[in-house]
Design a protein around this motif. Structure first.
Motif, PDB file in Angstrom:
ATOM      1  N   ASN A 184       0.924   5.754  -0.762  1.00  9.19           N
ATOM      2  CA  ASN A 184       0.193   7.007  -0.975  1.00  9.19           C
ATOM      3  C   ASN A 184       0.513   7.628  -2.327  1.00  9.19           C
ATOM      4  O   ASN A 184      -0.367   8.192  -2.977  1.00  9.19           O
ATOM      5  CB  ASN A 184       0.538   8.008   0.140  1.00  9.19           C
ATOM      6  CG  ASN A 184       0.007   7.570   1.497  1.00  9.19           C
ATOM      7  OD1 ASN A 184      -1.142   7.166   1.626  1.00  9.19           O
ATOM      8  ND2 ASN A 184       0.858   7.626   2.507  1.00  9.19           N
TER       9      ASN A 184
ATOM     10  N   LEU B  79     -11.378   8.268  -3.175  1.00  5.22           N
ATOM     11  CA  LEU B  79     -11.710   7.856  -1.812  1.00  5.22           C
ATOM     12  C   LEU B  79     -13.198   7.598  -1.641  1.00  5.22           C
ATOM     13  O   LEU B  79     -13.608   6.654  -0.959  1.00  5.22           O
ATOM     14  CB  LEU B  79     -11.238   8.912  -0.817  1.00  5.22           C
ATOM     15  CG  LEU B  79     -11.489   8.605   0.664  1.00  5.22           C
ATOM     16  CD1 LEU B  79     -10.834   7.289   1.076  1.00  5.22           C
ATOM     17  CD2 LEU B  79     -10.985   9.754   1.538  1.00  5.22           C
TER      18      LEU B  79
ATOM     19  N   TYR C 265       0.836  -1.200   0.000  1.00 10.09           N
ATOM     20  CA  TYR C 265       0.000   0.000   0.000  1.00 10.09           C
ATOM     21  C   TYR C 265       0.873   1.253   0.000  1.00 10.09           C
ATOM     22  O   TYR C 265       1.856   1.341   0.749  1.00 10.09           O
ATOM     23  CB  TYR C 265      -0.943  -0.008   1.194  1.00 10.09           C
ATOM     24  CG  TYR C 265      -1.972  -1.107   1.080  1.00 10.09           C
ATOM     25  CD1 TYR C 265      -2.999  -1.010   0.155  1.00 10.09           C
ATOM     26  CD2 TYR C 265      -1.868  -2.261   1.845  1.00 10.09           C
ATOM     27  CE1 TYR C 265      -3.920  -2.031   0.011  1.00 10.09           C
ATOM     28  CE2 TYR C 265      -2.791  -3.289   1.708  1.00 10.09           C
ATOM     29  CZ  TYR C 265      -3.809  -3.173   0.786  1.00 10.09           C
ATOM     30  OH  TYR C 265      -4.711  -4.188   0.640  1.00 10.09           O
TER      31      TYR C 265
ATOM     32  N   GLN D 277      -7.933   1.299   2.878  1.00 14.00           N
ATOM     33  CA  GLN D 277      -8.440   2.376   3.718  1.00 14.00           C
ATOM     34  C   GLN D 277      -7.959   2.254   5.166  1.00 14.00           C
ATOM     35  O   GLN D 277      -7.784   3.255   5.858  1.00 14.00           O
ATOM     36  CB  GLN D 277      -9.965   2.380   3.672  1.00 14.00           C
ATOM     37  CG  GLN D 277     -10.520   2.723   2.294  1.00 14.00           C
ATOM     38  CD  GLN D 277     -12.023   2.609   2.253  1.00 14.00           C
ATOM     39  OE1 GLN D 277     -12.738   3.490   2.735  1.00 14.00           O
ATOM     40  NE2 GLN D 277     -12.525   1.516   1.696  1.00 14.00           N
ATOM     41  N   LYS D 278      -7.720   1.030   5.624  1.00 11.76           N
ATOM     42  CA  LYS D 278      -7.195   0.841   6.973  1.00 11.76           C
ATOM     43  C   LYS D 278      -5.725   1.244   7.045  1.00 11.76           C
ATOM     44  O   LYS D 278      -5.270   1.816   8.036  1.00 11.76           O
ATOM     45  CB  LYS D 278      -7.351  -0.625   7.393  1.00 11.76           C
ATOM     46  CG  LYS D 278      -8.788  -1.074   7.568  1.00 11.76           C
ATOM     47  CD  LYS D 278      -8.854  -2.565   7.862  1.00 11.76           C
ATOM     48  CE  LYS D 278     -10.288  -3.057   7.938  1.00 11.76           C
ATOM     49  NZ  LYS D 278     -10.357  -4.534   8.132  1.00 11.76           N
TER      50      LYS D 278
ATOM     51  N   ILE E 215      -5.093   4.656  -3.220  1.00 12.42           N
ATOM     52  CA  ILE E 215      -6.492   5.066  -3.343  1.00 12.42           C
ATOM     53  C   ILE E 215      -6.568   6.240  -4.322  1.00 12.42           C
ATOM     54  O   ILE E 215      -5.986   7.294  -4.082  1.00 12.42           O
ATOM     55  CB  ILE E 215      -7.068   5.466  -1.981  1.00 12.42           C
ATOM     56  CG1 ILE E 215      -7.050   4.251  -1.030  1.00 12.42           C
ATOM     57  CG2 ILE E 215      -8.499   5.991  -2.130  1.00 12.42           C
ATOM     58  CD1 ILE E 215      -7.477   4.584   0.393  1.00 12.42           C
TER      59      ILE E 215
ATOM     60  N   ASP F  92     -10.797  -2.537   1.364  1.00  9.16           N
ATOM     61  CA  ASP F  92     -10.955  -2.304   2.808  1.00  9.16           C
ATOM     62  C   ASP F  92      -9.593  -2.126   3.472  1.00  9.16           C
ATOM     63  O   ASP F  92      -9.398  -1.225   4.299  1.00  9.16           O
ATOM     64  CB  ASP F  92     -11.696  -3.472   3.456  1.00  9.16           C
ATOM     65  CG  ASP F  92     -13.132  -3.606   2.967  1.00  9.16           C
ATOM     66  OD1 ASP F  92     -13.663  -2.625   2.411  1.00  9.16           O
ATOM     67  OD2 ASP F  92     -13.707  -4.698   3.138  1.00  9.16           O
TER      68      ASP F  92
ATOM     69  N   ALA G 115     -13.930   4.284  -3.098  1.00 11.44           N
ATOM     70  CA  ALA G 115     -13.345   3.245  -2.252  1.00 11.44           C
ATOM     71  C   ALA G 115     -14.201   2.994  -1.011  1.00 11.44           C
ATOM     72  O   ALA G 115     -14.299   1.861  -0.533  1.00 11.44           O
ATOM     73  CB  ALA G 115     -11.925   3.622  -1.863  1.00 11.44           C
ATOM     74  N   LYS G 116     -14.814   4.050  -0.490  1.00 17.40           N
ATOM     75  CA  LYS G 116     -15.684   3.899   0.672  1.00 17.40           C
ATOM     76  C   LYS G 116     -16.984   3.187   0.320  1.00 17.40           C
ATOM     77  O   LYS G 116     -17.594   2.524   1.181  1.00 17.40           O
ATOM     78  CB  LYS G 116     -16.004   5.267   1.267  1.00 17.40           C
ATOM     79  CG  LYS G 116     -14.832   5.942   1.959  1.00 17.40           C
ATOM     80  CD  LYS G 116     -15.242   7.314   2.485  1.00 17.40           C
ATOM     81  CE  LYS G 116     -14.107   7.985   3.240  1.00 17.40           C
ATOM     82  NZ  LYS G 116     -14.481   9.351   3.707  1.00 17.40           N
TER      83      LYS G 116
ATOM     84  N   THR H 291      -9.389   2.293  -6.575  1.00 20.04           N
ATOM     85  CA  THR H 291      -7.954   2.164  -6.343  1.00 20.04           C
ATOM     86  C   THR H 291      -7.215   2.190  -7.679  1.00 20.04           C
ATOM     87  O   THR H 291      -7.798   2.032  -8.743  1.00 20.04           O
ATOM     88  CB  THR H 291      -7.626   0.858  -5.603  1.00 20.04           C
ATOM     89  OG1 THR H 291      -8.180  -0.262  -6.330  1.00 20.04           O
ATOM     90  CG2 THR H 291      -8.211   0.880  -4.203  1.00 20.04           C
TER      91      THR H 291
END
Length: 264
Positions: free
Chosen positions: A14, A61, A12, A78-79, A58, A75, A64-65, A41
């Motif tokens: 940024n 966002l 993951y 996002q964590k 991501i 999931d 993704a939510k 994503t």
């Protein structure tokens, strides 16, 4: 559980371009992959044969939510993000995903339904696959997920090489050797994954690790508090890379000469 191979590892991130830049500085080829339009994503990729590292970020966002389809990788993204740029799950490749799912369900695993995945690559081509997640964990260690591509390995390798998706690394030849996990109880974690996935156990180690063979690669479990994937080890003929390692966030990339595998 036959015909399972190591496919890729999720990291993951940024900023995908920062990952690409760092890999380039180390003599490793990485490039933008594309967008997962159902999940919000996007990724960048670095291939080592058919195995690859997927830097997953991501892109949208809000999507993704509330993705069009549920997906544990989304999931997890996002964590993890933005505060924890770390390795996520490892992907295993099969040519019989229905059979794998049936056997896992029989063993008591919480295997998801098989869903179709797709993304557009940088050239505007549609890439498709089928995938299955396993919910839950073992003492905090997330399970791998399974993927089945639309073409056999030999055909995929030929096509991906011809189109430049799989391309040489400027540093030299680099191949995945092993995937390392830090876990609270290495022996128990290895035994559980052996039971679920029928991996072959390696000889017990004197350095408090446990290992399983998956083809010519291996999964190594060492004692620690993370309960997750922590390190990828590569074999290489590159003098510049041999004996070196570097990190991206909490994920470590280590490089060893080919003949040093048995010394790990």
């Amino acid at each position: 559980m036959s015909n399972i191979k190591l496919d890729h590892a999720v990291h993951y991130a940024n900023d995908l371009d920062d990952c690409i830049k760092l890999f380039k500085e180390k003599g490793l080829t990485a490039f933008r992959g594309g967008s997962h339009t159902k999940w919000g994503t996007y990724n960048a990729l670095s291939y080592f044969g058919l195995f690859y590292v997927e830097f997953l970020g991501i892109e949208d966002l809000e999507l993704a939510k509330n993705p069009e389809e549920d997906n544990l990788l989304v999931d997890d993204a996002q964590k993890f993000l933005p505060g924890n740029e770390a390795f996520g799950r490892v992907a295993l490749r099969t040519n019989d995903i229905e059979g794998v799912r049936a056997r896992l369900l029989h063993k008591g695993a919480k295997a998801s339904e098989i869903i179709a995945g797709k993304r557009m690559n940088a050239e505007g081509q549609l890439i498709q696959w089928r995938m299955m997640m396993i919910d839950g964990d073992f003492n905090g260690l997330p399970y791998p997920f399974f993927i089945q591509w639309n073409s056999p390995d030999e055909e995929r390798f030929r096509t991906m090489t011809e189109t430049g998706v799989i391309r040489p690394h400027p540093a030299g030849e680099v191949k995945i050797d092993s995937v390392w996990f830090t876990v609270s109880d290495p022996s128990s974690a290895a035994a559980h994954w052996q039971e679920y996935f029928d991996f072959v156990p390696e000889k017990p180690s004197a350095n408090n690790t446990a290992a399983l063979s998956i083809g010519s690669q291996k999964f190594v479990f060492e004692k620690g508090n993370k309960n997750g994937l922590s390190k990828l080890v590569f074999r290489t003929n590159s003098q510049a890379l041999q004996g070196n390692s570097f990190g991206i966030g909490q994920g470590e990339y280590k490089f060893i000469p080919d003949m040093e595998r048995d010394k790990l």
